[in-house]
Scaffold this motif. Structure first.
Motif, PDB file in Angstrom:
ATOM      1  N   ASN A 130     -51.703  25.620  39.244  1.00 17.90           N
ATOM      2  CA  ASN A 130     -51.357  25.687  40.664  1.00 17.90           C
ATOM      3  C   ASN A 130     -50.389  24.554  41.003  1.00 17.90           C
ATOM      4  OD1 ASN A 130     -51.265  25.994  43.415  1.00 17.90           O
ATOM      5  ND2 ASN A 130     -53.451  26.381  43.629  1.00 17.90           N
ATOM      6  N   THR A 131     -49.122  24.768  40.743  1.00 20.17           N
ATOM      7  CA  THR A 131     -48.112  23.726  40.906  1.00 20.17           C
ATOM      8  C   THR A 131     -47.975  23.259  42.351  1.00 20.17           C
ATOM      9  OG1 THR A 131     -46.904  24.671  39.044  1.00 20.17           O
ATOM     10  CG2 THR A 131     -45.716  23.124  40.426  1.00 20.17           C
ATOM     11  N   SER A 132     -47.962  24.188  43.284  1.00 22.82           N
ATOM     12  CA  SER A 132     -47.798  23.783  44.683  1.00 22.82           C
ATOM     13  C   SER A 132     -49.001  22.963  45.155  1.00 22.82           C
ATOM     14  CB  SER A 132     -47.564  24.988  45.588  1.00 22.82           C
ATOM     15  OG  SER A 132     -48.664  25.867  45.552  1.00 22.82           O
ATOM     16  N   GLN A 133     -50.194  23.348  44.735  1.00 23.56           N
ATOM     17  CA  GLN A 133     -51.397  22.589  45.086  1.00 23.56           C
ATOM     18  C   GLN A 133     -51.330  21.205  44.440  1.00 23.56           C
ATOM     19  OE1 GLN A 133     -53.823  23.327  47.135  1.00 23.56           O
ATOM     20  NE2 GLN A 133     -55.368  21.826  46.639  1.00 23.56           N
ATOM     21  N   ALA A 134     -50.896  21.134  43.189  1.00 25.48           N
ATOM     22  CA  ALA A 134     -50.793  19.857  42.489  1.00 25.48           C
ATOM     23  C   ALA A 134     -49.801  18.930  43.197  1.00 25.48           C
ATOM     24  CB  ALA A 134     -50.361  20.081  41.035  1.00 25.48           C
TER      25      ALA A 134
END
Length: 52
Positions: free
Chosen positions: A22-26
């Motif tokens: 989850n890149t955006s969450q990271a």
């Protein structure tokens, strides 16, 4: 909570999001976590935590 504890918790949350893909969450966790650490520890950073 000490700076080391805060950085460990921050790194753990970030690693969980990265592991889930989850890149955006990271990125959001990194941004908020960096800001929280700086605010609570007089501008300190977590050198062991790298941007996703």
């Amino acid at each position: 909570m000490t700076l080391d504890e805060a950085c460990a918790r921050f790194a753990s949350k970030l690693q969980t999001a990265v592991a889930a893909g989850n890149t955006s969450q990271a990125q959001m966790i990194y941004s908020q976590g960096s800001q929280m650490v700086a605010t609570n520890f007089n501008g300190a950073t977590c050198p062991n935590v790298k941007a996703p």
